[in-house]
Design a protein around this motif. Structure first.
Motif: not given
Length: 532
Positions: A346-348, A323-334, A297-301, A303-308
Motif C-alpha cells: 500500500i505504501s506504493r 496500491s496501483r493507483f500511483y496518482h491517488l491523492k485521497f483515500l477515504d476508508l472511513n 477497477f484495476s485500470k483506473l490509474i 484516480l485522484r480520489y477513491l472512497k470505498l
C-alpha cells in the motif's frame, strides 16, 4: 404526532387526507422589509439614508416574495456595491421574468449566482452531485474540487486545503452555504435545485427509481447515482441501457454512488453500464463484495480520489489493486466496516495526501515513510520485529499534521532510534499521544533495561512546541522529559495534558503553562500538594 414539511404539492396530497395542511408563507411584509434593509444596507435605514437607493431596494424587495433566503443572497449582492447604477442593473435584470409561480424565488437566486466570480460558479456547480440535505465536510468537498482540477493554485506556496477553505468562506459570505453546529456545511434545497439547473450540461445526479435516461444531457462528465434495493429492477436496467448508449462513459471524470444496495441484479447492471470507464478522477462506491466494483477497477490509474464503503456483515478485504493507483491523492476508508487488512504494498501510493480511515488502518501501513506527502496518520505502532514499522518511518513524513498516537515505544532500543521520528520537525502536529505497553512479559533484566533507557527515549521524542494536546501513558522511567518538566517555556502552547501511570521524580510546572485548560492525572504516585 407526526409533523411533515414539504414544498411539493404532490406530497401534500398524499398526507392530507386526514388533516388540514398549513400553507407557510414568507415573512410579514413589514418585517421582511426591515430584514432586507439589514441585508442590503447593513442596518435599518432612517430619513437620513440615501433615498434613491432605498427606493430601488423597495422595488427589489417586492420581487423577493418575503423570502429570507432570497433577501440574504440578493442582499449580499447589493451591500458589496452600494451604487445606484449597480442596483438598477439588478432591478432591471430579465431573469425576474422567468418565475413559474407566485412564490418562485429561483430568479432571485439565479441573479445572485450570475454575479458570482467565475471560479465560485465552478465550485458551486459541484454541489449538484450530492444528495439533498447532504452534510458536506469541509475537506470532503475540497478534496473533490482538487481531484477534478478546478482549484487554481496561485504562484505563492499555498496549500490546497487553505485555498479550498477560502472558496467555502466566499460561498458562505455570499449566502450560498450554511455552516452547521458540527462544522459541516449544508445547502438550502432551493439553492441545491439551482446548482443542478446551472450545471445541467456537465453534472448529473440521478435517483435509481425515478430517472429517465433521455433527460440526461449527452455532454455530462460528472455523475452521481442514488441507489437502494427497493426499486423495479427491470425498469432501472432498461433506463441504464439507454443511458449507456446515450453517454460516452469513457469520458466520465467522476462517478459517485450513494446509498446501500445488495441485490445482485443491481450490481450487475451497474457493472455492465460502467465497464468501459477508464478516465475517472473520482470514484465513490458502496461495495459488499469485489463484484460490486467496476470491471476494470484495476485500470483506473488516473484516480485522484477513491472512497470505498462496505457494511459490517460483508467479509470482504480491500482490493489489492488499490496500491496501483500511483496518482491517488485521497483515500477515504472511513465508512469501510469490513476487514481492516491492507495490501502489503500500500505504501506504493507515494502521492497520497490524505488517508481518511480508522486507527486500525493507520496502524497497519508498512513502510509508511514512502508516502512522503501524507498529512495524517492517527496511529503508529512500533514493531521492531516487523520491517516497515520502525520509528524512522515517521521521520520521513515531513508534512504530517493533526493528531498522532505512537504505541509501543518500549520497542525502541536507543535514543538515536527515537530521534529518527523527528517529532520536533513536525510543526503541523496538534495532538500527540505516547503510550507504552505494560502487558508484555519481561524478565528482570528487561525491566531494568527499560527503566534505564526509557528516560532517554522519552526525552528524544521531543515534539514541536506547537503541540496543543499531549498524552503520556505507562512510561516506566523515573524522570520526566526535560522538554516538559525542566523547560516549560518550550511547551508554551499546551492546552491539554494527560499523564497516566507515570512515576517521575520531577513534575511539570503547570503554573507556568499559561494556556493549559485541562489537566488529567490518573494512577500517579505524586503528592498533589507538591505541584507548583
Amino acid at each position: 404526532m407526526i409533523l411533515v414539511t414539504t414544498r411539493f404539492p404532490k406530497i401534500v396530497e398524499m398526507v392530507t387526507k386526514e388533516s388540514n395542511p398549513i400553507d407557510l408563507r414568507g415573512l410579514d411584509p413589514d418585517e421582511f422589509w426591515k430584514f432586507f434593509q439589514i441585508c442590503a444596507f447593513g442596518r435599518i435605514q432612517d430619513e437620513h439614508g440615501d433615498q434613491e437607493l432605498i427606493d430601488i431596494a423597495k422595488q427589489i424587495a417586492d420581487k423577493l416574495k418575503c423570502s429570507p433566503l432570497a433577501a440574504k443572497t440578493v442582499g449580499q449582492l447589493l451591500i458589496k456595491k452600494p451604487f445606484q447604477e449597480h442596483w438598477m442593473k439588478i432591478l432591471d435584470n430579465k431573469e425576474w421574468l422567468e418565475e413559474y409561480h407566485d412564490n418562485d424565488i429561483i430568479p432571485a437566486l439565479k441573479i445572485s449566482y450570475d454575479y458570482l466570480p467565475f471560479h465560485l460558479k465552478k465550485w458551486f456547480s459541484c454541489f449538484s452531485l450530492f444528495p439533498d440535505d447532504y452534510k458536506f465536510g469541509k475537506l470532503e468537498i475540497i478534496r473533490f474540487w482538487d481531484s477534478i482540477g478546478i482549484i487554481d493554485y496561485p504562484k505563492q506556496n499555498k496549500k490546497f486545503e487553505d485555498i479550498g477553505s477560502d472558496y467555502l468562506d466566499e460561498l458562505l459570505d455570499n449566502g450560498f452555504l450554511i455552516k452547521g453546529d458540527d462544522n459541516n456545511y449544508v445547502m438550502h434545497d432551493l439553492l441545491h435545485d439551482l446548482s443542478r439547473k446551472v450545471s445541467l450540461e456537465e453534472c448529473a445526479y440521478i435517483s435509481c427509481s425515478t430517472f429517465e435516461a433521455n433527460e440526461i444531457p449527452q455532454s455530462i462528465r460528472y455523475l452521481s447515482i442514488f441507489m437502494h434495493d427497493d426499486i423495479h429492477v427491470k425498469s432501472f436496467e432498461e433506463e441504464m441501457g439507454k443511458f449507456k448508449e446515450r453517454i460516452d462513459i469513457k469520458n466520465l471524470q467522476s462517478l459517485m454512488i450513494f446509498g446501500e444496495y445488495s441485490r445482485l441484479h443491481l450490481v450487475n447492471v451497474l457493472r455492465d453500464t460502467f465497464k468501459e470507464i477508464k478516465g475517472l478522477r473520482v470514484l465513490s462506491i458502496f461495495t459488499n463484495s469485489h463484484s460490486s466494483l467496476p470491471n476494470n477497477f484495476s485500470k483506473l490509474i488516473h484516480l485522484r480520489y477513491l472512497k470505498l464503503m462496505s457494511p459490517v456483515y460483508a467479509e470482504v478485504c480491500l482490493p489489492s489493486t488499490v496500491s496501483r493507483f500511483y496518482h491517488l491523492k485521497f483515500l477515504d476508508l472511513n465508512q469501510w466496516k469490513s476487514s481492516y487488512s491492507l495490501p502489503k504494498d500500500i505504501s506504493r501510493l507515494e502521492n497520497l495526501r490524505h488517508f481518511v480511515a480508522t486507527k486500525q488502518f493507520h496502524s497497519n501501513v508498512p513502510e509508511v515513510g514512502k508516502m512522503k506527502f501524507l498529512q495524517e496518520l492517527k496511529y503508529f505502532y512500533v514493531k521492531n520485529a516487523s520491517i516497515g514499522f520502525e520509528l524512522g518511518e515517521l521521520g520521513k513524513l515531513e508534512v504530517l499534521g493533526g493528531e498522532l498516537k505512537i504505541s509501543g515505544p518500549e520497542n525502541v532500543r536507543t535514543s538515536q532510534e527515537a530521534e529518527e521520528a523527528k517529532l520536533m520537525e513536525k510543526r503541523n502536529l496538534v495532538k500527540l499521544g505516547l503510550v507504552w505497553n505494560r502487558n508484555q512479559e519481561c524478565t528482570g533484566d528487561d525491566i531494568l533495561f527499560l527503566e534505564k533507557t526509557g528516560d532517554d527515549i522519552l526525552d528524544s521524542l521531543k515534539p514541536h512546541s506547537n503541540i496543543r494536546r499531549l498524552c503520556i501513558v505507562n512510561h516506566g522511567g523515573s524522570v520526566g522529559p526535560s522538554w516538559l518538566c525542566s523547560n516549560i517555556v518550550y511547551m508554551r502552547n499546551l492546552e491539554t495534558l494527560h499523564l497516566e501511570s507515570v512515576s517521575w521524580a520531577n513534575l511539570p510546572s503547570i503554573g507556568q503553562m499559561y494556556h493549559l485548560r485541562k489537566l488529567k492525572l490518573k494512577k500517579h504516585s505524586w503528592d498533589i500538594s507538591d505541584w507548583t
